[in-house]
Design a protein around this motif. Structure first.
Motif, short mmCIF file in Angstrom:
data_model
loop_
_atom_site.label_atom_id
_atom_site.label_comp_id
_atom_site.label_asym_id
_atom_site.label_seq_id
_atom_site.Cartn_x
_atom_site.Cartn_y
_atom_site.Cartn_z
N LEU A 34 2.37 11.18 3.22
CA LEU A 34 0.97 10.82 3.12
C LEU A 34 0.83 9.32 2.99
N LYS A 35 0.29 8.70 4.03
CA LYS A 35 0.10 7.25 4.04
C LYS A 35 -1.36 6.90 3.87
N ALA A 36 -1.61 5.85 3.12
CA ALA A 36 -2.93 5.24 3.05
C ALA A 36 -2.99 4.23 4.19
N THR A 37 -4.06 4.25 4.96
CA THR A 37 -4.23 3.28 6.04
C THR A 37 -5.61 2.64 5.93
N TRP A 38 -5.71 1.40 6.37
CA TRP A 38 -6.98 0.66 6.31
C TRP A 38 -7.01 -0.38 7.39
N ASP A 39 -8.21 -0.88 7.65
CA ASP A 39 -8.36 -1.98 8.58
C ASP A 39 -7.67 -3.21 7.99
N GLN A 40 -7.16 -4.06 8.86
CA GLN A 40 -6.48 -5.27 8.39
C GLN A 40 -7.42 -6.11 7.53
N LEU A 41 -6.90 -6.61 6.43
CA LEU A 41 -7.70 -7.42 5.51
C LEU A 41 -7.69 -8.88 5.93
N SER A 42 -8.66 -9.64 5.47
CA SER A 42 -8.71 -11.08 5.76
C SER A 42 -7.92 -11.88 4.72
N SER A 43 -7.48 -11.21 3.66
CA SER A 43 -6.66 -11.85 2.62
C SER A 43 -5.78 -10.77 2.00
N LYS A 44 -4.85 -11.17 1.14
CA LYS A 44 -4.04 -10.13 0.51
C LYS A 44 -4.95 -9.25 -0.34
N GLY A 45 -4.47 -8.06 -0.67
CA GLY A 45 -5.30 -7.12 -1.41
C GLY A 45 -4.50 -6.40 -2.48
N TYR A 48 -4.77 0.76 -5.15
CA TYR A 48 -4.74 1.65 -6.31
C TYR A 48 -4.75 3.09 -5.82
N LEU A 49 -3.97 3.96 -6.44
CA LEU A 49 -3.99 5.39 -6.15
C LEU A 49 -4.59 6.12 -7.34
N TYR A 50 -5.52 7.03 -7.06
CA TYR A 50 -6.16 7.81 -8.11
C TYR A 50 -5.86 9.29 -7.88
N TYR A 55 -6.68 6.51 -12.53
CA TYR A 55 -5.76 5.62 -11.85
C TYR A 55 -4.35 6.02 -12.24
N LYS A 56 -3.48 6.36 -11.27
CA LYS A 56 -2.20 6.98 -11.58
C LYS A 56 -0.94 6.22 -11.21
N VAL A 57 -1.00 5.23 -10.37
CA VAL A 57 0.23 4.61 -9.91
C VAL A 57 0.96 3.90 -11.05
N GLY A 58 0.27 3.37 -12.01
CA GLY A 58 0.91 2.73 -13.15
C GLY A 58 0.90 1.23 -13.06
N ASN A 59 0.86 0.69 -11.88
CA ASN A 59 0.69 -0.75 -11.71
C ASN A 59 0.02 -1.00 -10.37
N LYS A 60 -0.51 -2.16 -10.22
CA LYS A 60 -1.20 -2.50 -8.98
C LYS A 60 -0.18 -2.76 -7.89
N TYR A 84 -6.59 13.45 -4.49
CA TYR A 84 -6.24 12.03 -4.52
C TYR A 84 -7.21 11.21 -3.69
N HIS A 85 -7.39 9.97 -4.08
CA HIS A 85 -8.03 8.98 -3.22
C HIS A 85 -7.40 7.63 -3.56
N PHE A 86 -7.58 6.66 -2.67
CA PHE A 86 -7.08 5.32 -2.95
C PHE A 86 -8.19 4.32 -2.73
N GLU A 87 -8.03 3.18 -3.37
CA GLU A 87 -8.95 2.07 -3.19
C GLU A 87 -8.14 0.82 -2.91
N ILE A 88 -8.68 -0.04 -2.07
CA ILE A 88 -8.05 -1.33 -1.80
C ILE A 88 -9.12 -2.41 -1.97
N THR A 89 -8.76 -3.46 -2.70
CA THR A 89 -9.68 -4.56 -2.98
C THR A 89 -9.08 -5.85 -2.45
N ASP A 90 -9.85 -6.62 -1.68
CA ASP A 90 -9.35 -7.90 -1.19
C ASP A 90 -9.65 -9.00 -2.20
N GLN A 91 -9.19 -10.22 -1.90
CA GLN A 91 -9.37 -11.33 -2.83
C GLN A 91 -10.83 -11.74 -3.01
#
Length: 175
Positions: A34-45, A48-50, A55-60, A84-91
């Motif tokens: 099971l892979k999380a996929t997203w559009d390419q970000l304009s900065s690092k991001g 998080y896995l929930y 929030y379950k991963v334990g670290n960012k 499960y769901h995931f979130e990705i946050t850019d800078q």
């Protein structure tokens, strides 16, 4: 005055909408897990896995702007069945959220696992969904080449890209 209020309200709604989007990321379960996929970000991001709402991963997990996926198979296999769901946050603070993905007990145990099958005299490697995997695959410390058309493991021959595989199908680096 009413016109100015409408303009400010419109701007506020647009700003809020730009910080949380839900259509730019998704789950990919077509490979080995099971892979999380997203559009390419304009900065690092930051990823998080929930599980449920926790929030379950334990670290960012920090991802580069050139990265557009992350394999959560091991995490989910360790945490077990659930939603499960995931979130990705850019800078810039924009956050994207995936849809929920329901993982059964059987799925959680099998993510990331590949199984060899003998079929019509040839070895085929299948993923957790039973689909044949193809191309170069690293299994138990060895590289194998599986025909892209039918998934059959090549043996005692050269691969299309010029590498020799032995009688068990494993790449022999010295040949």
């Amino acid at each position: 005055m009413k016109k100015i209020s409408v303009v400010f309200l419109t701007i506020a709604v647009m700003l809020c909408a730009s910080f949380t989007a839900y259509a730019d990321c998704c789950w990919d379960d077509n490979n080995y897990g099971l892979k999380a996929t997203w559009d390419q970000l304009s900065s690092k991001g930051t990823l998080y896995l929930y599980k449920g709402d926790s929030y379950k991963v334990g670290n960012k997990i920090t991802v580069s702007k050139d990265t557009a996926s992350y394999d959560f198979s091991e995490h989910i296999r360790n945490m077990g069945p659930g939603t499960y769901h995931f979130e990705i946050t850019d800078q810039a603070g924009r956050t994207w959220r995936s849809e929920n993905y329901q993982v059964s007990e059987d799925m959680a145990e099998s993510f990331g696992r590949l199984t060899w099958y003998k079929e019509h005299g040839s070895w085929v490697l299948r993923n957790f969904k039973g689909a044949a995997v193809t191309g170069w695959q690293y299994v138990d410390g060895k590289w194998y080449y599986l025909d892209p058309e039918n998934g059959k493991c090549l043996m005692n021959t050269y691969t299309p890209d010029g590498y020799y595989v032995g009688e068990d199908g494993a790449w022999i680096p010295d040949k």
